[in-house]
Design an enzyme around this catalytic site. Structure first.
Site, PDB file in Angstrom:
ATOM      1  N   LYS A  13       0.823  -1.215   0.000  1.00  0.00           N
ATOM      2  CA  LYS A  13       0.000   0.000   0.000  1.00  0.00           C
ATOM      3  C   LYS A  13       0.857   1.264   0.000  1.00  0.00           C
ATOM      4  O   LYS A  13       0.554   2.217  -0.713  1.00  0.00           O
ATOM      5  CB  LYS A  13      -0.937   0.006   1.217  1.00  0.00           C
ATOM      6  CG  LYS A  13      -1.987  -1.063   1.208  1.00  0.00           C
ATOM      7  CD  LYS A  13      -3.064  -0.825   2.259  1.00  0.00           C
ATOM      8  CE  LYS A  13      -2.523  -0.728   3.668  1.00  0.00           C
ATOM      9  NZ  LYS A  13      -1.878  -1.971   4.132  1.00  0.00           N
ATOM     10  N   ARG A  89     -10.251   1.029   8.613  1.00  0.00           N
ATOM     11  CA  ARG A  89      -9.897  -0.365   8.856  1.00  0.00           C
ATOM     12  C   ARG A  89     -11.056  -1.155   9.440  1.00  0.00           C
ATOM     13  O   ARG A  89     -10.978  -2.380   9.521  1.00  0.00           O
ATOM     14  CB  ARG A  89      -8.705  -0.457   9.809  1.00  0.00           C
ATOM     15  CG  ARG A  89      -7.411   0.018   9.182  1.00  0.00           C
ATOM     16  CD  ARG A  89      -6.232  -0.351  10.049  1.00  0.00           C
ATOM     17  NE  ARG A  89      -4.980   0.067   9.427  1.00  0.00           N
ATOM     18  CZ  ARG A  89      -3.792  -0.279   9.877  1.00  0.00           C
ATOM     19  NH1 ARG A  89      -3.684  -1.052  10.931  1.00  0.00           N
ATOM     20  NH2 ARG A  89      -2.698   0.135   9.262  1.00  0.00           N
ATOM     21  N   ARG A 128      11.359  -6.496   4.648  1.00  0.00           N
ATOM     22  CA  ARG A 128      11.282  -5.107   5.084  1.00  0.00           C
ATOM     23  C   ARG A 128      11.837  -4.940   6.496  1.00  0.00           C
ATOM     24  O   ARG A 128      12.515  -3.960   6.794  1.00  0.00           O
ATOM     25  CB  ARG A 128       9.826  -4.620   5.033  1.00  0.00           C
ATOM     26  CG  ARG A 128       9.660  -3.144   5.335  1.00  0.00           C
ATOM     27  CD  ARG A 128       8.242  -2.695   5.067  1.00  0.00           C
ATOM     28  NE  ARG A 128       7.301  -3.244   6.031  1.00  0.00           N
ATOM     29  CZ  ARG A 128       5.981  -3.088   5.957  1.00  0.00           C
ATOM     30  NH1 ARG A 128       5.454  -2.425   4.956  1.00  0.00           N
ATOM     31  NH2 ARG A 128       5.194  -3.609   6.876  1.00  0.00           N
ATOM     32  N   ARG A 134      12.472  -2.424  11.419  1.00  0.00           N
ATOM     33  CA  ARG A 134      11.195  -1.981  11.992  1.00  0.00           C
ATOM     34  C   ARG A 134      10.846  -2.841  13.205  1.00  0.00           C
ATOM     35  O   ARG A 134      10.791  -4.066  13.120  1.00  0.00           O
ATOM     36  CB  ARG A 134      10.077  -2.066  10.949  1.00  0.00           C
ATOM     37  CG  ARG A 134      10.175  -0.993   9.878  1.00  0.00           C
ATOM     38  CD  ARG A 134       9.123  -1.171   8.831  1.00  0.00           C
ATOM     39  NE  ARG A 134       7.785  -1.156   9.408  1.00  0.00           N
ATOM     40  CZ  ARG A 134       6.824  -0.330   9.012  1.00  0.00           C
ATOM     41  NH1 ARG A 134       7.060   0.561   8.093  1.00  0.00           N
ATOM     42  NH2 ARG A 134       5.622  -0.391   9.550  1.00  0.00           N
ATOM     43  N   ARG A 145      -1.100  -9.356  12.907  1.00  0.00           N
ATOM     44  CA  ARG A 145      -1.693  -8.271  12.121  1.00  0.00           C
ATOM     45  C   ARG A 145      -2.540  -8.825  10.977  1.00  0.00           C
ATOM     46  O   ARG A 145      -3.596  -8.272  10.654  1.00  0.00           O
ATOM     47  CB  ARG A 145      -0.587  -7.358  11.571  1.00  0.00           C
ATOM     48  CG  ARG A 145       0.128  -6.566  12.663  1.00  0.00           C
ATOM     49  CD  ARG A 145       1.345  -5.854  12.134  1.00  0.00           C
ATOM     50  NE  ARG A 145       0.993  -4.742  11.263  1.00  0.00           N
ATOM     51  CZ  ARG A 145       1.873  -4.096  10.503  1.00  0.00           C
ATOM     52  NH1 ARG A 145       3.135  -4.478  10.486  1.00  0.00           N
ATOM     53  NH2 ARG A 145       1.481  -3.094   9.750  1.00  0.00           N
TER      54      ARG A 145
END
Length: 198
Positions: A13, A89, A128, A134, A145
């Site tokens: 996204k 969401r 990532r 992260r 998630r």
């Protein structure tokens, strides 16, 4: 254009939102980035949101609505359109967004849904996490998630499908390939007469 970008964590996204923003001259508004800024600045809103973000849980609606409403209503750039990434969401958020837009800039033009296989999403998140270090991108957090997305966000597809706004895009492949699919759909949304031969 007023757009929403849907898709599970790791579906691309952010990448696709930036491309749409640059190509069409509309701001890409990422709730993830808005919260990251609030958390980094240590604001009261950031502190309230942080524990949910770190746990891979959805931030409560009232916090999300406050920050998104302020961004949409208080910014000149949103007058030409916008792309929402990461919001809404939940079903209540979608209804609240509809009410907000009804009294500000008008209804949504389309909801772009990036459909990506869970194994590919998990692989992207692993890469990532290594590249960006992260804190919220461990595999366990990613799976939580995804579960939260499936339970609470996926029903938005039905909501927007019933409204005639949902456009599902195959999110597999390179960013360029996905971007081409999105642009074909947006061309159809903005110029339906071309599809009809008019």
């Amino acid at each position: 254009m007023r757009l929403v970008l849907l898709g599970p964590p790791g579906s691309g996204k952010g990448t696709q939102g930036a491309r749409i923003s640059a190509r069409h001259g509309i701001p890409a508004i990422s709730t993830g980035q808005l919260f990251d800024r609030q958390i980094a600045a240590g604001t009261p809103l950031g502190r309230r949101a942080e524990r949910y973000v770190r746990a891979g849980e959805l931030v409560p609606d009232e916090i999300v609505l406050d920050i998104v409403g302020e961004r949409l209503e208080g910014s000149v750039d949103c007058a030409v359109g916008f792309l929402l990434d990461g919001f809404p969401r939940t079903f209540p958020q979608a209804e609240a967004l509809d009410r907000m837009l009804a009294v500000t800039c008008g209804p949504l033009d389309a909801v772009i849904d990036l459909d990506v296989d869970i194994d590919e999403v998990l692989d992207r998140i692993r890469r990532r996490a290594r590249l960006e270090d992260r804190l919220d991108d461990t595999e366990d957090t990613a799976r939580r998630r995804m579960k939260v997305f499936a339970e609470e966000t996926a029903p938005l597809r039905r909501y927007y499908q019933q409204a005639g706004l949902l456009r599902t895009i195959d999110g597999a492949g390179s960013p360029d390939e996905v971007a081409e699919r999105i642009e074909a759909v947006l061309a159809d949304v903005t110029h339906p007469e071309l599809r009809l031969g008019g």
